[in-house]
Design an enzyme around this catalytic site. Sequence first.
Site, short mmCIF file in Angstrom:
data_model
loop_
_atom_site.label_atom_id
_atom_site.label_comp_id
_atom_site.label_asym_id
_atom_site.label_seq_id
_atom_site.Cartn_x
_atom_site.Cartn_y
_atom_site.Cartn_z
N LYS A 77 52.57 14.19 29.74
CA LYS A 77 53.58 14.53 30.75
C LYS A 77 54.85 14.95 30.03
O LYS A 77 55.12 14.55 28.89
CB LYS A 77 53.86 13.34 31.67
CG LYS A 77 54.58 12.18 30.97
CD LYS A 77 54.91 11.07 31.95
CE LYS A 77 55.69 9.96 31.24
NZ LYS A 77 56.01 8.84 32.12
N ARG A 117 70.31 21.73 30.67
CA ARG A 117 69.43 21.61 29.51
C ARG A 117 70.21 21.49 28.20
O ARG A 117 69.84 22.07 27.19
CB ARG A 117 68.50 22.82 29.41
CG ARG A 117 67.57 23.03 30.60
CD ARG A 117 66.52 21.95 30.68
NE ARG A 117 65.36 22.36 31.46
CZ ARG A 117 64.43 21.52 31.89
NH1 ARG A 117 64.54 20.24 31.61
NH2 ARG A 117 63.42 21.96 32.60
N GLY A 138 71.13 17.45 31.18
CA GLY A 138 69.90 17.88 30.54
C GLY A 138 68.85 18.33 31.55
O GLY A 138 67.75 18.70 31.17
N ASP A 139 69.20 18.32 32.84
CA ASP A 139 68.25 18.68 33.88
C ASP A 139 68.05 20.19 33.97
O ASP A 139 68.81 20.98 33.40
CB ASP A 139 68.73 18.17 35.24
CG ASP A 139 68.28 16.73 35.48
OD1 ASP A 139 67.26 16.34 34.90
OD2 ASP A 139 68.97 16.02 36.22
N ASP A 197 78.67 13.84 32.86
CA ASP A 197 77.21 13.82 32.86
C ASP A 197 76.75 13.79 34.32
O ASP A 197 77.54 13.51 35.23
CB ASP A 197 76.73 12.57 32.10
CG ASP A 197 75.23 12.42 32.11
OD1 ASP A 197 74.54 13.45 32.01
OD2 ASP A 197 74.73 11.29 32.23
N ASN A 232 73.32 9.39 25.23
CA ASN A 232 73.45 10.82 24.97
C ASN A 232 74.83 11.36 25.34
O ASN A 232 75.11 12.53 25.12
CB ASN A 232 72.37 11.59 25.74
CG ASN A 232 72.42 11.31 27.23
OD1 ASN A 232 72.78 10.22 27.66
ND2 ASN A 232 72.06 12.29 28.03
N ASP A 233 75.69 10.52 25.90
CA ASP A 233 77.05 10.94 26.25
C ASP A 233 78.09 10.46 25.25
O ASP A 233 79.28 10.76 25.40
CB ASP A 233 77.42 10.40 27.64
CG ASP A 233 76.47 10.87 28.72
OD1 ASP A 233 76.12 12.06 28.71
OD2 ASP A 233 76.07 10.05 29.56
N LYS A 251 77.02 18.89 24.26
CA LYS A 251 78.05 18.35 25.15
C LYS A 251 79.37 18.18 24.39
O LYS A 251 80.44 18.56 24.89
CB LYS A 251 77.60 16.99 25.72
CG LYS A 251 76.44 17.07 26.69
CD LYS A 251 76.14 15.70 27.27
CE LYS A 251 75.00 15.76 28.29
NZ LYS A 251 74.75 14.47 28.95
N ASP A 281 77.32 7.79 31.14
CA ASP A 281 76.80 6.42 31.21
C ASP A 281 75.74 6.12 30.16
O ASP A 281 75.29 4.98 30.05
CB ASP A 281 76.19 6.17 32.59
CG ASP A 281 74.87 6.91 32.77
OD1 ASP A 281 74.79 8.08 32.35
OD2 ASP A 281 73.92 6.32 33.33
#
Length: 1174
Positions: A638, A849, A754-755, A465, A878-879, A855, A875
């Site tokens: 946002k 993304r 996810g960036d 990650d 989501n991992d 993953k 960490d």
Amino acid sequence: MDSNSQIESCDQVPDFLRDSSSRRSISSYQSKTSGGHSIREVNFSELGSKHVRHGSTGADSEAFSASYKEIKEDDARLIYINDPEKTNDNFEFAGNSIRTSKYSIMTFLPRNLYEQFHRVAYIYFLVIAILNQLPQLAVFGRGASIMPLAFVLLVTAIKDAYEDYRRHRSDKIENNRLAWVLVNEQFQQIRWKDIRVGEIIKVSSNETLPCDMVLLCTSDTTGIAYVQTTNLDGESNLKTRYAKQETQMKNPEKEKIDGLIKCEKPNRNIYGFQANMDVDGKRISLGPSNIIIRGCDLKNTDWAIGVAVYAGKETKAMLNNSGAPSKRSRLETRMNREIIFLSIFLVALCVIVSVFHGLWLRRHKDELDLMQFYRKKDYSEPEVENYNYYGWGMEIFFVFLMSIIVFQIMIPISLYISMELVRVGQAFFMIRDNRMYDEASKSRFQCRALNINEDLGQIKYVFSDKTGTLTENKMEFKCASIRGIDYSSGEDNTEDGQIGYSAQDGGQVLRPKMQVKVDSELLQLSKRKHTAEGMHVHDFFVALAACNTIVPLTVETSDPALKLIDYQGESPDEQALVYAAAAYGFVLIERTSGHIVIDIQGERQRFNVLGLHEFDSDRKRMSVILGCPDDTVKVFAKGADTSMFSVINRSLNLNVVSATEGHLHAYSSMGLRTLVIGMRELSSSEFEQWQSSYESASTALMGRAALLRRVASNIEHHLSLLGASGIEDKLQQGVPEAIESLRKAGIKVWVLTGDKQETAISIGYSSKLLTSKMTQIVINKKSKDSCRKSLEDALVLCKKITSGSGETHVVSQVALIIDGTSLVYVLDTELEGQLFELASKCSVVLCCRVAPLQKAGIVALIKNRTDDMTLAIGDGANDVSMIQMADVGIGLSGQEGRQAVMASDFAMGQFRFLVPLLLVHGHWNYQRMSYMILYNFYRNAVFVLVLFWYVLFTSFTLTTAITDWSSVMYSVLYTSVPTIIIGILDKDLSRTSLLKHPQLYGAGQRQESYNGKLFWLTMLDTVWQSVVAFFFPLLAYWGSNIDGSSLGDLWTLAVAIMVNIHLAMDVIRWYSITHAAIWGSIIATFICVMAIDVLPFLPGYWAFFNIANTELFWVCLLGITVGALVPRFVVKVFVQYCIPNDIQIAREAEKRGNSRESQDAQIEMNPIFDPPRQ
């Protein structure tokens, strides 16, 4: 308009809207995802979708996802408030007693034995022991035949019993804690285990929640309670929970509360909850913000009262109480193949003995009646009968079974217990390694799975990650784009001698705890509210300060006139944005369930929170509806740029949108995390329509999530673009150096994040994952056909590079960058094969993304199509899927809680610790375990072959010269301790050499220490040593009057000395305990043989002393040792000096300490990419 009039005007909002809507949807889940996760487009709910293939171990994924399914009437749980009798009479709910132990006194023995006999080898030895109890097959003493298996079972049972005793003790303490429960209209203390669903419970500040309960009222007049979930997920930040206004004003001791709660059935999702509560004829919706989970601690709140909805084993904490997944070592799996070969060899020996025994019986059939030691007829009675003779066929069958009993240690039962002890020892030294101690978190390395230590030495792929793993996950606001103007020249926030912006509160100064660098031009604009530019800046920072779930807490300082504001929140992104707003004069002072107070340039302004739409994976944004001081109602939103630009009204100012997009691209290229902010003022009709829809959706029991998403989408459109923000997430210390070392070791590092693509690429360069010399292949498509074409084109490009530079260097030149949208069309389709072919040609793969399940899918792509070992490190929650899918999963105890740690095999504090873990401990563990397995095979096989050679000289009758007790103690005492010590302590190379030359790690990837070739060479050497050990004494004493028992003692001592000297020849690092183990085992063998022979009731009485009196005895011991081991010694010397491998070269350089030779050793090492399989 002054501040008071502004607040007064806001209070004119209808009561039912302010009291229900505003408090309804503010949840822990939204705070969990609204900030950092909205940027990374990662949603924990995706882990629980019905398509989950790689969910959390220990529970069904369907149950895990229950909170995200719509509740049907038949599936609802009904809880009558303050009426536990009625609640539990109609439904069978679990009590609040918990049990984490596995056994009881009655079930321990049968259940523990059942679990242990899951190992097929144990069943094999049990059958052997049972066969030896039969009179026709009794070769060894009945007690001696049971002893090895009984010893192994006993050791394991004692370990399991001790572990379970600790669980029982912990359960007893937990169940007997006291809680205040409403009984007969007053609160009384009762034990936790006696709490029932439906009872009303009161919890005081700093106390732990005894069960999952829905809040009814709190000491705060607005119904807020602050909780800390450290015991649940490791997060120390405070979370807000809310009591509904309909129950907040009621005191259960003075006014009886009646009502019905209809909620979902128990499930594992700690961030989701759906329910309705009927009170006083009114139906109220309940969400994740209204429930407090067992194990949470109440903080900054005097007391909170709630009703128990889930108790005991049905609480979310207990449903999540599953350990790390059970994984099996790759080395142990390969070892089973050799055990099969040994089993076939064992059967072959038994067949040879039984067939030749049958032939011998045929040849001597006329002599069997009176033959000594084999009398067929019994003449002791007048009537002559057959004496222990069952016929030719049955005799062959019995001899076959007796052969299995005699040769049983060919399958080494002691190997299993030795491996367990060695792994414990290895884990101890890994845990105590101070080089893997994280000073920041004060945490040591954790070994949560003891059975895969050696897999750390064979890793080929690392899946990592980015946020919180490669980076610190400590966000710092860096720059902003407001209405198309870039403000990115941040300076230290110093003005007029004061550091940072400070707010005034009754003579006291309130200052944000964290300082942020500010742009001087933007700081000046923030003070000009009456200009057009100033209004845009004003709205932008109001959005940053208000569109979140941050809770401001005041912290005392040594100066009584100064207090610090500590912004507590679950998302580091949200904290960074709120601190940034405060630095520019927009200080969030207060947050309640219905309003927030912001100090704007010294003026207190109150905003009513009319509604909040949480982040979800479909919208990828969050929004808040505020009643502003100027009597307007505005929606602030946002989210990620991809989702926000789809709802931005581009017609308002196209130039602003274009400029902002350019700034976002620039920020991403700098490695910053980006966020887009928008706003729209709502008309009266729009507000009323939204309010009606929101109220209806919030109270729906079925389809609530989908309805709320629809309501949010209907209000989040035609937004005015306020601007964008850039937040820096700094790399962790040592990450670039760690990645460089891993790549030199031949490990392919893939980053799954996810960036945005630009952000991931920028981090790739800064972490040295990407280099300027690499050819980047980017796949960022939105259809299956375009993905197929991109893959085909990329493969063609790779072939051109291959033909131009040679296959060896392809991996150092190509990097693949692919996004989550493309993976949707690739994974689980026929395009998977092309993706695998392309990725296998690349040294670096960046996936942007990506969702949590993607993953796991990427890890599965490699794991299912290659034999290479995979490691996943992360960490956050989501991992979890990725960590559990990989062969080895590592969790980092970072900023995102402990979900990753709880699901991992190993846990540590920093990514850079991966280097010593793999290159040092992984290498050592693999080398030690590989050698120990081969040595155990050799050690047992040489003893069996000595027994076999003896059988050839005893008419194939399975009589043995070696005593029963020596046969048993050979594996348990004579030779076992040294292998365990060497398996824990021996080091083929120093830590310095392994870190200096990462290429040495390739030995594990190439399986140099354990492979089929080494196994068969070991077996060939075993045959030679057994021949020397048996025939040397036999020929030396041929024709003498020495009996079989004396020769048996000689063989026993000779083999014990031989195998221990064999081990000593291979020891690299000698310690005092190593000397004690090896030479002590030889001495112990002499002592045991003498002790057995002085017991008159055992066979072979005084045999050792008869043969030890002769000089020939000692000559035989020396001759056997030299004759058996000299060929091995010669081969070792030849290989080491003529055809050395990397390890031997480095060891020689290490011995000589010559830097020049060390450099030569590095040059001569094998290529690290695409190593050949053996």
